[in-house]
Design a protein around this motif. Structure first.
Motif, PDB file in Angstrom:
ATOM      1  N   LEU A  30       0.833  -1.204   0.000  1.00 26.09           N
ATOM      2  CA  LEU A  30       0.000   0.000   0.000  1.00 26.09           C
ATOM      3  C   LEU A  30       0.865   1.251   0.000  1.00 26.09           C
ATOM      4  CD1 LEU A  30      -2.506  -1.042   2.821  1.00 26.09           C
ATOM      5  CD2 LEU A  30      -2.937  -1.073   0.354  1.00 26.09           C
ATOM      6  N   ASP A  31       0.348   2.315  -0.600  1.00 22.30           N
ATOM      7  CA  ASP A  31       1.024   3.604  -0.439  1.00 22.30           C
ATOM      8  C   ASP A  31       0.685   4.146   0.953  1.00 22.30           C
ATOM      9  OD1 ASP A  31      -1.555   4.725  -0.598  1.00 22.30           O
ATOM     10  OD2 ASP A  31      -1.218   5.683  -2.522  1.00 22.30           O
ATOM     11  N   GLY A  32       1.266   5.282   1.309  1.00 26.83           N
ATOM     12  CA  GLY A  32       1.088   5.829   2.649  1.00 26.83           C
ATOM     13  C   GLY A  32      -0.356   6.124   2.993  1.00 26.83           C
ATOM     14  N   LEU A  33      -1.097   6.717   2.075  1.00 27.29           N
ATOM     15  CA  LEU A  33      -2.501   7.012   2.341  1.00 27.29           C
ATOM     16  C   LEU A  33      -3.283   5.721   2.527  1.00 27.29           C
ATOM     17  CD1 LEU A  33      -4.722   9.095   2.717  1.00 27.29           C
ATOM     18  CD2 LEU A  33      -5.026   9.108   0.222  1.00 27.29           C
ATOM     19  N   GLY A  34      -2.981   4.714   1.732  1.00 26.74           N
ATOM     20  CA  GLY A  34      -3.638   3.415   1.875  1.00 26.74           C
ATOM     21  C   GLY A  34      -3.346   2.785   3.227  1.00 26.74           C
ATOM     22  N   GLN A  35      -2.123   2.942   3.723  1.00 25.48           N
ATOM     23  CA  GLN A  35      -1.772   2.421   5.045  1.00 25.48           C
ATOM     24  C   GLN A  35      -2.588   3.113   6.136  1.00 25.48           C
ATOM     25  OE1 GLN A  35       2.466   3.002   5.247  1.00 25.48           O
ATOM     26  NE2 GLN A  35       2.893   1.370   3.781  1.00 25.48           N
ATOM     27  N   LEU A  36      -2.663   4.446   6.064  1.00 20.31           N
ATOM     28  CA  LEU A  36      -3.435   5.194   7.070  1.00 20.31           C
ATOM     29  C   LEU A  36      -4.921   4.846   6.993  1.00 20.31           C
ATOM     30  CD1 LEU A  36      -1.657   8.671   6.824  1.00 20.31           C
ATOM     31  CD2 LEU A  36      -1.407   6.946   8.638  1.00 20.31           C
ATOM     32  N   ASP A  37      -5.437   4.666   5.776  1.00 14.66           N
ATOM     33  CA  ASP A  37      -6.843   4.273   5.615  1.00 14.66           C
ATOM     34  C   ASP A  37      -7.085   2.877   6.206  1.00 14.66           C
ATOM     35  OD1 ASP A  37      -7.532   6.667   4.391  1.00 14.66           O
ATOM     36  OD2 ASP A  37      -7.435   5.851   2.349  1.00 14.66           O
ATOM     37  N   MET A  50      -1.504   5.895  20.050  1.00 10.97           N
ATOM     38  CA  MET A  50      -2.877   6.412  20.003  1.00 10.97           C
ATOM     39  C   MET A  50      -3.657   5.970  21.237  1.00 10.97           C
ATOM     40  SD  MET A  50      -3.939   6.357  15.985  1.00 10.97           S
ATOM     41  CE  MET A  50      -5.422   7.315  16.295  1.00 10.97           C
ATOM     42  N   ALA A  51      -3.500   4.710  21.646  1.00 11.07           N
ATOM     43  CA  ALA A  51      -4.182   4.218  22.846  1.00 11.07           C
ATOM     44  C   ALA A  51      -3.555   4.811  24.099  1.00 11.07           C
ATOM     45  CB  ALA A  51      -4.129   2.695  22.899  1.00 11.07           C
ATOM     46  N   THR A  52      -2.232   4.916  24.110  1.00 13.25           N
ATOM     47  CA  THR A  52      -1.534   5.437  25.282  1.00 13.25           C
ATOM     48  C   THR A  52      -2.013   6.835  25.640  1.00 13.25           C
ATOM     49  OG1 THR A  52       0.416   4.122  24.734  1.00 13.25           O
ATOM     50  CG2 THR A  52       0.746   5.983  26.222  1.00 13.25           C
ATOM     51  N   LEU A  53      -2.151   7.694  24.644  1.00 17.46           N
ATOM     52  CA  LEU A  53      -2.570   9.076  24.904  1.00 17.46           C
ATOM     53  C   LEU A  53      -4.077   9.279  24.831  1.00 17.46           C
ATOM     54  CD1 LEU A  53       0.173  11.248  23.185  1.00 17.46           C
ATOM     55  CD2 LEU A  53      -0.045  10.561  25.569  1.00 17.46           C
ATOM     56  N   GLY A  54      -4.807   8.310  24.299  1.00 16.65           N
ATOM     57  CA  GLY A  54      -6.255   8.451  24.186  1.00 16.65           C
ATOM     58  C   GLY A  54      -6.700   9.199  22.952  1.00 16.65           C
ATOM     59  N   MET A  55      -5.896   9.114  21.873  1.00 22.38           N
ATOM     60  CA  MET A  55      -6.316   9.743  20.618  1.00 22.38           C
ATOM     61  C   MET A  55      -7.567   9.037  20.133  1.00 22.38           C
ATOM     62  SD  MET A  55      -2.722  10.265  18.630  1.00 22.38           S
ATOM     63  CE  MET A  55      -1.280  10.842  19.507  1.00 22.38           C
ATOM     64  N   SER A  56      -8.551   9.814  19.705  1.00 26.72           N
ATOM     65  CA  SER A  56      -9.855   9.244  19.382  1.00 26.72           C
ATOM     66  C   SER A  56     -10.128   9.121  17.889  1.00 26.72           C
ATOM     67  CB  SER A  56     -10.957  10.075  20.045  1.00 26.72           C
ATOM     68  OG  SER A  56     -10.876  11.430  19.639  1.00 26.72           O
ATOM     69  N   ASP A  57      -9.375   9.805  17.053  1.00 22.05           N
ATOM     70  CA  ASP A  57      -9.641   9.731  15.612  1.00 22.05           C
ATOM     71  C   ASP A  57      -8.416  10.181  14.837  1.00 22.05           C
ATOM     72  OD1 ASP A  57     -11.070   9.240  13.301  1.00 22.05           O
ATOM     73  OD2 ASP A  57     -12.305  11.038  13.414  1.00 22.05           O
ATOM     74  N   LEU A  58      -8.265   9.625  13.643  1.00 21.55           N
ATOM     75  CA  LEU A  58      -7.227  10.036  12.699  1.00 21.55           C
ATOM     76  C   LEU A  58      -7.841   9.928  11.307  1.00 21.55           C
ATOM     77  CD1 LEU A  58      -3.502   9.135  12.684  1.00 21.55           C
ATOM     78  CD2 LEU A  58      -4.819   8.953  10.583  1.00 21.55           C
ATOM     79  N   ARG A  59      -7.982  11.076  10.649  1.00 22.09           N
ATOM     80  CA  ARG A  59      -8.549  11.123   9.294  1.00 22.09           C
ATOM     81  C   ARG A  59      -7.485  11.656   8.348  1.00 22.09           C
ATOM     82  NH1 ARG A  59     -11.887  13.614  12.676  1.00 22.09           N
ATOM     83  NH2 ARG A  59     -11.624  15.664  11.756  1.00 22.09           N
ATOM     84  N   ALA A  60      -7.323  10.967   7.221  1.00 19.91           N
ATOM     85  CA  ALA A  60      -6.252  11.341   6.300  1.00 19.91           C
ATOM     86  C   ALA A  60      -6.769  11.521   4.879  1.00 19.91           C
ATOM     87  CB  ALA A  60      -5.168  10.263   6.313  1.00 19.91           C
ATOM     88  N   GLU A  61      -6.160  12.465   4.214  1.00 18.48           N
ATOM     89  CA  GLU A  61      -6.248  12.599   2.759  1.00 18.48           C
ATOM     90  C   GLU A  61      -4.837  12.935   2.314  1.00 18.48           C
ATOM     91  OE1 GLU A  61      -7.878  17.019   1.989  1.00 18.48           O
ATOM     92  OE2 GLU A  61      -9.234  15.773   3.200  1.00 18.48           O
ATOM     93  N   CYS A  97       2.183  12.258   9.995  1.00 24.54           N
ATOM     94  CA  CYS A  97       1.200  11.468   9.250  1.00 24.54           C
ATOM     95  C   CYS A  97       0.766  12.174   7.963  1.00 24.54           C
ATOM     96  CB  CYS A  97       0.004  11.124  10.122  1.00 24.54           C
ATOM     97  SG  CYS A  97       0.354   9.812  11.310  1.00 24.54           S
ATOM     98  N   ALA A  98       0.804  13.505   7.945  1.00 23.54           N
ATOM     99  CA  ALA A  98       0.534  14.219   6.696  1.00 23.54           C
ATOM    100  C   ALA A  98       1.585  13.839   5.656  1.00 23.54           C
ATOM    101  CB  ALA A  98       0.512  15.729   6.929  1.00 23.54           C
ATOM    102  N   VAL A  99       2.847  13.755   6.078  1.00 25.64           N
ATOM    103  CA  VAL A  99       3.909  13.289   5.178  1.00 25.64           C
ATOM    104  C   VAL A  99       3.673  11.829   4.811  1.00 25.64           C
ATOM    105  CG1 VAL A  99       6.392  12.828   4.979  1.00 25.64           C
ATOM    106  CG2 VAL A  99       5.599  14.983   5.988  1.00 25.64           C
ATOM    107  N   HIS A 100       3.328  11.010   5.809  1.00 27.84           N
ATOM    108  CA  HIS A 100       3.040   9.584   5.582  1.00 27.84           C
ATOM    109  C   HIS A 100       2.008   9.416   4.461  1.00 27.84           C
ATOM    110  CE1 HIS A 100       2.586   5.445   7.681  1.00 27.84           C
ATOM    111  NE2 HIS A 100       2.091   5.353   6.460  1.00 27.84           N
ATOM    112  N   SER A 101       1.012  10.291   4.445  1.00 29.75           N
ATOM    113  CA  SER A 101      -0.065  10.184   3.449  1.00 29.75           C
ATOM    114  C   SER A 101       0.417  10.425   2.023  1.00 29.75           C
ATOM    115  CB  SER A 101      -1.197  11.157   3.791  1.00 29.75           C
ATOM    116  OG  SER A 101      -0.822  12.498   3.499  1.00 29.75           O
ATOM    117  N   THR A 102       1.620  10.953   1.855  1.00 31.41           N
ATOM    118  CA  THR A 102       2.158  11.218   0.504  1.00 31.41           C
ATOM    119  C   THR A 102       3.116  10.132   0.023  1.00 31.41           C
ATOM    120  OG1 THR A 102       4.132  12.465   1.214  1.00 31.41           O
ATOM    121  CG2 THR A 102       2.055  13.714   0.976  1.00 31.41           C
ATOM    122  N   LEU A 103       3.411   9.146   0.873  1.00 27.40           N
ATOM    123  CA  LEU A 103       4.402   8.140   0.510  1.00 27.40           C
ATOM    124  C   LEU A 103       3.913   7.245  -0.619  1.00 27.40           C
ATOM    125  CD1 LEU A 103       5.592   6.950   4.047  1.00 27.40           C
ATOM    126  CD2 LEU A 103       6.679   8.645   2.541  1.00 27.40           C
ATOM    127  N   ALA A 104       4.819   6.919  -1.514  1.00 29.73           N
ATOM    128  CA  ALA A 104       4.547   5.940  -2.567  1.00 29.73           C
ATOM    129  C   ALA A 104       4.786   4.543  -1.991  1.00 29.73           C
ATOM    130  CB  ALA A 104       5.466   6.188  -3.763  1.00 29.73           C
TER     131      ALA A 104
END
Length: 171
Positions: A30-37, A50-61, A97-104
């Motif tokens: 998968l590319d980076g966006l596919g991994q985050l999705d 994410m669990a350690t700090l209690g992050m509740s959502d991550l949305r990527a484009e 993660c914004a950078v991650h979303s651009t990875l090939a």
């Protein structure tokens, strides 16, 4: 450290998926966006932070990520505000993660630096924190991203910039 008086306490149990589970070969297809999705959909487990700090959502484009987390008492420093390290972690997560979303396919990255500016204190009264990361510039080997953290009222509470090093798998 000696405790001279009884203090009121709270507790919290954190459960996370052990890293490296799932189909790692599929992950690398998968590319980076596919991994985050795949993480958001539950096909792959979220990172333990994410669990350690209690992050509740991550949305990527592509080139943009939004991470949310309710401010909580377990985030506090001794002065009764959310610890700067927690705020920095949110900013780093969104920018990286914004950078991650651009990875090939076959590309990896790592953070090189993070510069944070704290603008106002964050407490549980700040409510749901929303952190938006965006890519400012993406080259072949480096990317520059920024992140802005806002409280539930929409007030900007912190800002960061980050440089990430982009590598090919096997480098």
């Amino acid at each position: 450290m000696t405790q001279t008086q009884p203090f009121e306490t709270d507790s919290r149990t954190v459960t996370w998926a052990t890293p490296g589970q799932g189909d790692l070969a599929r992950l690398m297809e998968l590319d980076g966006l596919g991994q985050l999705d795949a993480i958001r959909s539950g096909e792959l487990p979220p990172p333990p932070i994410m669990a350690t700090l209690g992050m509740s959502d991550l949305r990527a484009e592509r080139g943009r990520v939004v991470v949310e987390m309710p401010a909580a008492g377990f985030h506090y420093n001794p002065l009764g505000t959310v610890h700067g390290g927690v705020i920095s972690t949110l900013l780093d997560t969104a920018a990286a993660c914004a950078v991650h979303s651009t990875l090939a396919v076959g590309e990896l990255y790592t953070s090189v630096d993070l510069t944070v500016k704290f603008l106002r204190p964050v407490t549980v009264d700040s409510g749901l924190l929303s952190c938006e990361g965006t890519v400012i510039s993406r080259g072949r080997r480096t990317a520059l991203a920024q992140a802005q953290l806002s409280d539930e009222a929409g007030r900007l509470v912190a800002h960061a910039t980050s440089t990430c090093l982009i590598m090919r798998l096997g480098e």
